[in-house]
Design a protein around this motif. Structure first.
Motif, mmCIF file in Angstrom:
data_model
loop_
_atom_site.group_PDB
_atom_site.id
_atom_site.type_symbol
_atom_site.label_atom_id
_atom_site.label_comp_id
_atom_site.label_asym_id
_atom_site.label_seq_id
_atom_site.Cartn_x
_atom_site.Cartn_y
_atom_site.Cartn_z
ATOM 1 N N SER A 108 23.975 27.598 -12.583
ATOM 2 C CA SER A 108 23.138 27.308 -13.797
ATOM 3 C C SER A 108 23.328 28.549 -14.618
ATOM 4 O O SER A 108 22.452 29.465 -14.682
ATOM 5 C CB SER A 108 21.574 26.979 -13.637
ATOM 6 O OG SER A 108 21.502 25.723 -12.985
ATOM 7 N N PRO A 109 24.534 29.144 -15.057
ATOM 8 C CA PRO A 109 24.475 30.407 -15.560
ATOM 9 C C PRO A 109 24.137 30.672 -16.889
ATOM 10 O O PRO A 109 24.134 32.090 -17.428
ATOM 11 C CB PRO A 109 26.131 30.722 -15.570
ATOM 12 C CG PRO A 109 26.501 29.322 -15.877
ATOM 13 C CD PRO A 109 25.856 28.216 -14.875
ATOM 14 N N LEU A 110 23.782 29.578 -17.808
ATOM 15 C CA LEU A 110 23.253 29.787 -19.185
ATOM 16 C C LEU A 110 22.004 29.803 -18.972
ATOM 17 O O LEU A 110 21.172 30.301 -20.100
ATOM 18 C CB LEU A 110 23.748 28.421 -19.892
ATOM 19 C CG LEU A 110 25.415 28.411 -19.869
ATOM 20 C CD1 LEU A 110 25.692 27.295 -20.862
ATOM 21 C CD2 LEU A 110 26.114 29.592 -20.358
ATOM 22 N N ARG A 111 21.207 29.679 -18.143
ATOM 23 C CA ARG A 111 19.836 29.949 -17.950
ATOM 24 C C ARG A 111 19.140 31.270 -18.495
ATOM 25 O O ARG A 111 20.098 32.286 -18.361
ATOM 26 C CB ARG A 111 18.937 29.439 -16.827
ATOM 27 C CG ARG A 111 18.965 30.637 -15.765
ATOM 28 C CD ARG A 111 18.155 30.547 -14.531
ATOM 29 N NE ARG A 111 18.756 29.856 -13.545
ATOM 30 C CZ ARG A 111 19.761 30.186 -13.147
ATOM 31 N NH1 ARG A 111 20.580 31.407 -13.110
ATOM 32 N NH2 ARG A 111 20.160 29.393 -11.911
ATOM 33 N N LEU A 112 18.208 31.469 -18.893
ATOM 34 C CA LEU A 112 17.823 33.058 -19.531
ATOM 35 C C LEU A 112 16.677 33.490 -18.549
ATOM 36 O O LEU A 112 16.150 32.513 -17.996
ATOM 37 C CB LEU A 112 17.305 33.203 -20.838
ATOM 38 C CG LEU A 112 18.251 32.699 -21.922
ATOM 39 C CD1 LEU A 112 17.758 32.905 -23.270
ATOM 40 C CD2 LEU A 112 19.662 33.564 -22.118
ATOM 41 N N THR A 113 16.432 34.889 -18.375
ATOM 42 C CA THR A 113 15.501 35.225 -17.747
ATOM 43 C C THR A 113 13.973 34.714 -18.309
ATOM 44 O O THR A 113 12.979 34.272 -17.498
ATOM 45 C CB THR A 113 15.437 36.805 -17.754
ATOM 46 O OG1 THR A 113 16.790 37.279 -17.279
ATOM 47 C CG2 THR A 113 14.265 37.286 -17.171
ATOM 48 N N ALA A 114 14.069 34.436 -19.533
ATOM 49 C CA ALA A 114 12.526 33.812 -20.331
ATOM 50 C C ALA A 114 12.690 32.552 -19.576
ATOM 51 O O ALA A 114 11.383 32.079 -19.636
ATOM 52 C CB ALA A 114 12.946 33.826 -21.843
ATOM 53 N N ASP A 115 13.795 31.853 -19.251
ATOM 54 C CA ASP A 115 13.150 30.322 -18.669
ATOM 55 C C ASP A 115 12.697 30.500 -17.273
ATOM 56 O O ASP A 115 11.877 29.922 -16.899
ATOM 57 C CB ASP A 115 14.801 29.627 -18.854
ATOM 58 C CG ASP A 115 15.329 29.453 -19.827
ATOM 59 O OD1 ASP A 115 14.509 28.911 -20.993
ATOM 60 O OD2 ASP A 115 16.544 29.693 -20.126
ATOM 61 N N ILE A 116 13.259 31.376 -16.434
ATOM 62 C CA ILE A 116 12.708 31.813 -15.298
ATOM 63 C C ILE A 116 11.141 32.019 -15.306
ATOM 64 O O ILE A 116 10.272 31.672 -14.356
ATOM 65 C CB ILE A 116 13.501 32.840 -14.632
ATOM 66 C CG1 ILE A 116 14.905 32.338 -14.332
ATOM 67 C CG2 ILE A 116 12.833 33.175 -13.144
ATOM 68 C CD1 ILE A 116 15.826 33.490 -13.825
ATOM 69 N N ASP A 117 10.887 32.885 -16.036
ATOM 70 C CA ASP A 117 9.513 33.500 -16.126
ATOM 71 C C ASP A 117 8.716 32.471 -16.652
ATOM 72 O O ASP A 117 7.457 32.383 -16.272
ATOM 73 C CB ASP A 117 9.522 34.693 -16.988
ATOM 74 C CG ASP A 117 10.083 36.158 -16.493
ATOM 75 O OD1 ASP A 117 10.284 35.943 -15.197
ATOM 76 O OD2 ASP A 117 10.044 37.038 -17.045
#
Length: 231
Positions: A108-117
């Motif tokens: 899933s390379p397009l996920r952002l750090t913001a999605d993780i947090d």
């Protein structure tokens, strides 16, 4: 760390792939696929430690401190290997004391750090046993259907609520519940909605080509998401 709760991120990166061999090290937009996930995890303000679990020496060589590389035993390296077993192995290696485990697949390379947090915060604030990321379906349910054995078409009449699909980008869970239930999808699991382009999952060459084409656009529309879902 979120409050006084400790967060462990696990990046599972087996060498074997039936759909697209060698995909974790395949170059995507100028860098190996796995690097996009490592960079997103490293930029998180909530993750305390990142562990990369792999049987691929090339992948393990990409891991730089303070991240930690963990070589997988052969029993966890085959296509039948359970991700829950990989999590149990990681927890055994790092010791107890983690309040959350975040599973971040390199596919899933397009996920952002913001999605993780955002997923970590949702799990913490809601008290849910787990949070999974989903994306809206690109077309309404009335456009979806099945083909019968003789080729006849049966359209889905539609369901209440918005149609979504698990995208595999972020999984957050509480270790005790994960090990007991052996799944993230359990009673009380919550969903975090992501834009479809950021939830692009890579399993085949087709998926890879689509992800590469989406990469610059997904970053350009990071604040709002791309207009993609038909109502």
């Amino acid at each position: 760390m979120i409050g006084d709760r400790r967060v462990l991120a696990l990046v599972p990166a087996r060498a074997g792939s039936q759909g697209l061999p060698g995909k974790n090290m395949r170059p995507l937009a100028g860098k190996p696929l796995v690097d996009w996930t490592l960079e997103a995890a490293a930029a998180s303000t909530l993750i305390d430690h990142v562990l990369v679990s792999s049987d691929d020496a090339q992948v393990l060589a990409r891991v730089q401190p303070p991240m930690q590389a963990l070589e997988r035993p052969a029993a966890l390296a085959g296509p039948e290997a359970s991700v829950i077993d990989a999590i149990a192995h990681a927890l055994q290696h790092t010791g107890a004391g983690w309040d959350y485990v975040v599973l971040l697949q390199p596919t899933s390379p397009l996920r952002l750090t913001a999605d993780i947090d955002a997923a970590i915060r949702l799990c913490d604030e809601s008290g849910a046993p787990a949070v999974l990321t989903v994306s809206p379906t690109l077309k309404p349910d009335r456009f979806h259907g099945t083909l019968g054995a003789d080729g006849h078409l049966v359209l889905d009449p539609g369901r209440e609520g918005e149609g979504v699909v698990l995208n595999g980008a972020v999984y957050v869970g509480r270790p005790d519940r994960l090990l007991a239930d052996r799944t993230f999808l359990t009673d009380g699991t919550r969903a975090l909605v992501m834009p479809p382009e950021r939830g692009q999952d890579i399993d085949t060459l087709y998926d890879f080509v689509v992800a590469e084409a989406l990469m610059p656009h997904a970053r350009a529309f990071a604040a709002t998401g791309m207009p993609a879902v038909r109502r």
